[in-house]
Structures are given as structure tokens and as C-alpha cells.
Design an enzyme around this catalytic site. Structure first.
Site, mmCIF file in Angstrom:
data_model
loop_
_atom_site.group_PDB
_atom_site.id
_atom_site.type_symbol
_atom_site.label_atom_id
_atom_site.label_comp_id
_atom_site.label_asym_id
_atom_site.label_seq_id
_atom_site.Cartn_x
_atom_site.Cartn_y
_atom_site.Cartn_z
ATOM 1 N N ASP A 82 -1.490 -6.892 1.314
ATOM 2 C CA ASP A 82 -1.213 -7.066 2.742
ATOM 3 C C ASP A 82 -2.317 -7.867 3.422
ATOM 4 O O ASP A 82 -3.439 -7.969 2.936
ATOM 5 C CB ASP A 82 -1.049 -5.714 3.442
ATOM 6 C CG ASP A 82 -2.256 -4.791 3.251
ATOM 7 O OD1 ASP A 82 -2.876 -4.833 2.174
ATOM 8 O OD2 ASP A 82 -2.572 -4.028 4.183
ATOM 9 N N GLU A 140 -2.586 -1.669 2.560
ATOM 10 C CA GLU A 140 -3.862 -0.965 2.432
ATOM 11 C C GLU A 140 -4.560 -0.823 3.774
ATOM 12 O O GLU A 140 -5.297 0.142 4.007
ATOM 13 C CB GLU A 140 -4.771 -1.715 1.452
ATOM 14 C CG GLU A 140 -6.083 -1.002 1.133
ATOM 15 C CD GLU A 140 -7.171 -1.207 2.181
ATOM 16 O OE1 GLU A 140 -7.962 -0.269 2.408
ATOM 17 O OE2 GLU A 140 -7.229 -2.302 2.782
#
Length: 399
Positions: A82, A140
Site C-alpha cells: 500500500d 500496512e
């Protein structure tokens, strides 16, 4: 040629592919829990290799299993994919094409090295023992984190140990760093809203100023770490947002503050939460304002398993990889990581690959001008690949 030599040679040859993948991902970032196209791109890579992927969790996370067909240990390797809600501010040819979204933490690099390492291990799998599970994890950066959902779905069922790696712009390129036991901070976030009564600035006695209440709250928070935490413990409390925007002649009826908490020992977590709650309620009572506190205890302290970490580092040292010029204990690291959830579930280790662009240059993580020296990609792949081979081929246990 030894298996180790084959792996090193093939990874060296594949370095341009790592860089190409990293640059594609960097140009097309997606924020946590919205990584649909990123996941599709990574899956397409494996599909072209004739390899199936298996989804885990309620986000875009998935795994690839590299099964040697021979008895042996079960190891997982994890990388996150991400990006962050940041507008990129640099002049890279592969600069983010998505407004206000940027790979400002290096997750594009994590994913690129692991994809190519997985491809290389797939080509060598008949010579391996046991199984490697490649975990591609979303989200995350944002609580509750992508790891938690993947774990709940059973992503580590049957797995013995987990290895993760993060690139670090604070460490010189060519270095591999590690730490034993408590390695990265645990985290909590909170939002508190104080609601009073708005009014005219010339008539404060008819109002109840929420900005004053909020300001006292910020000041009082400074006592949490300085007066409530053992000086030998680690903790921080930060107010990162104070929503007090208004007019010069109007008294604010409501303000919202957002805060961040970091700890290095889980026993400190509840102490800080209790103190923040008491201070918020005390401010409410003192100033006669309403208090709404939303407190989110999320990422745990990341605990590196001592035995596994030492074994991983010893294997990297023994391999004498020419690109790795320094291996050192970096001490505890300030940021938090949802890899900590994997480390709670199985003995794990989280190591670091330096990616500093040049000596003395700083491009901090989570900053609009974050940059990495792409030499770190090959270094990461060789370090984790070496540790993986050692683990698979030299772990003596019943599986």
C-alpha cells in the site's frame, strides 16, 4: 554450481526487472484498503509464470505457495504493497501519476524485490526442501492493518516462521540491519472532541470556548510521559492535528484533536491510555465542555525472535554477498509496523536494508520527497533469499 550461487547469479541478472516493477508500482500508487489495481498487477505477474494465487482476508491480500514437494520446514516471506495519502514532491521520471497518493515508505520496493525473489525460488523449487509462502499484504499503513485480516483468515496456518524486510532511508545503501527482541514501537491513535458553546469574541462570558479547553488538554498531555512513565521505559504522545480553524472574532463551539501514542513495552500501553482518558475527562469537568474520546489501540510492539533473527543474520554474514558492505544491530526503531501481528502469531524476524540515496542526504519516510537508492532492491532480495535457502536446507525438524 551450488544452490546459493545459482540464486545469487539469477537475482543479479534479474535486477533490471526488480527496478522496472518498482517503478511501475511507484507511478501507480493506491492507499491502504484500496489497492485493487496494485493487487491485480502483482497477480498478473504470477499468472504469467503459471502460478496460482490464494486470497486471504477481506482486503486485497493474497499468497503464492512455493512447494518443493520434499519434506521440510514451512517459511513465510512477507511484503506490503500500500501507499500513503501524500502528494509527491520530486522530479522522478516515474513520479506518482495519482494525485495525493504516493509510495512514500518504500512498499513498492518491498513488493518488487519479493516478486522477483519468488520467481527465482519457483525456478529452483525442485532443489529445495519444505515450502515457502509468499505473502503479499495490503494496508500496512492504516489501522487495523492488512496483516490482522490475513491472520484471521489463516494465512500462517502450518507456517513455522516468518521473515520480513523494510527498506530504510536513514541507513546507508549496502547495509543490512537487525535488532533482537523488542524492535519497533507499538501504537495507538485517538481522536478527542471538546464541545462548548460558540459566541461573539467580545462577549466571552456568554460562551464556552472549546479552543481554551483543547489547549489545556494539549498542555496537560505533556505530563503523561514525563510524570507517569518510568524513565527507563519508552513512550511518546503527540497531537498531530488541532482542528481550531475559525474567525478572528468568533469563539469556537467545538474543536477536534487527533493524537498518536508510541510504546516499546506493552505494559506501558494501558498506563498511557488511562492517563489520556483521565486528562480529557478532567478538562471536560474543569471547563464545562462535553468530551468525546475515540481511542484505538492498534499495532503491538514488534518482537523479533532472538534465535531466528540471529540465524538469519549469521546466514547473510556467512554468504559474503559483495553488495552487502555492512551488517549491524541498529537498535530499536521508532516507527510501528503491523508485521508485529505476524510476530505475535509465529516466531518471526523483521530486518532492514539501507536505501539512503547518498551519504548525508535525507529523504525521510512518509515525506513528499521520499526517495530510495534502487540498489537496495537487489540487496534485499539477496539477503532474504540467502536466509531462505539456509532456513529450508539446514532446518532439522519433523515436517
Amino acid at each position: 554450481m551450488t544452490l546459493q550461487a545459482q540464486l545469487m547469479q539469477q537475482l543479479t541478472a534479474a535486477e533490471p526487472e526488480m527496478i522496472k516493477i518498482r517503478r511501475h508500482l511507484h507511478a501507480h500508487p493506491e492507499i491502504s484498503f484500496h489497492e485493487e489495481q496494485t493487487a491485480a498487477y502483482i497477480k498478473a505477474f504470477y499468472r504469467e509464470l503459471g502460478v496460482s494465487t490464494t486470497a486471504y482476508g477481506d482486503g486485497y491480500g493474497f499468497v503464492v505457495d512455493i512447494d518443493s514437494g520434499h519434506p521440510g520446514p514451512q517459511l513465510a516471506l512477507r511484503a506490503d504493497f500500500d501507499a500513503l495519502a501524500i502528494q509527491e514532491d520530486n522530479h522522478l521520471s516515474f513520479k506518482s501519476q495519482n494525485a495525493n497518493v504516493m509510495h512514500a515508505c518504500g512498499h513498492d520496493g518491498h513488493t518488487a524485490y519479493l516478486m522477483v525473489l519468488a520467481k527465482t525460488l519457483l525456478g529452483l523449487k525442485n532443489q529445495l526442501r519444505g515450502r515457502v509462502r509468499i505473502i503479499h499484504q495490503p494496508a500496512e499503513e492504516v489501522s487495523p492493518g492488512g496483516a490482522k485480516g490475513m491472520l484471521a483468515a489463516g494465512v500462517l496456518d502450518g507456517i513455522d516462521n516468518v521473515i520480513g524486510l523494510h527498506v530504510m532511508s536513514t541507513m546507508p545503501t549496502g547495509s543490512i540491519a537487525y535488532h533482537l527482541n523488542a524492535t519497533q514501537t507499538g501504537r495507538a491513535n485517538f481522536t478527542v472532541t471538546f464541545t462548548g458553546k460558540g459566541g461573539h469574541a467580545s462577549m466571552p462570558h456568554l460562551s464556552n470556548d472549546a479552543i481554551v479547553a483543547g489547549s489545556y488538554f494539549v498542555t496537560a498531555l505533556q505530563t503523561v510521559v514525563s510524570r507517569r512513565i518510568d524513565p527507563f521505559d519508552t513512550g511518546s504522545v503527540t497531537i498531530g492535528s488541532f482542528d481550531g480553524v475559525g474567525s478572528f472574532n468568533a469563539i469556537k463551539a467545538q474543536v477536534t484533536l487527533k493524537g498518536d501514542v508510541r510504546i516499546m513495552d506493552e505494559t506501558t500501553r494501558q498506563t498511557i491510555r488511562d492517563q489520556i482518558t483521565k486528562i480529557a475527562n478532567g478538562v471536560g469537568a474543569t471547563f464545562g465542555v462535553q468530551v468525546a474520546l475515540d481511542y484505538d489501540d492498534n499495532y503491538p510492539v514488534l518482537m523479533n525472535d532472538g534465535d531466528l533473527t540471529q540465524r538469519v543474520i549469521t546466514s547473510i554474514q556467512a554468504a559474503q554477498i559483495p553488495e552487502i558492505t555492512k551488517i549491524f544491530d541498529c537498535g530499536p526503531q521508532d516507527p510501528s509496523e503491523d508485521f508485529a501481528y505476524f510476530a505475535q502469531a509465529k516466531p518471526s524476524t523483521f530486518i532492514y536494508a539501507g536505501c539512503q540515496t547518498a551519504p548525508g542526504e535525507t529523504h525521510p519516510h512518509h515525506s513528499p520527497d521520499f526517495m530510495m537508492n534502487e540498489d537496495c532492491l537487489l540487496i534485499a532480495a539477496k539477503a532474504v533469499g540467502t536466509a531462505t535457502l539456509d532456513y529450508l536446507m539446514n532446518t532439522s525438524s519433523d515436517h
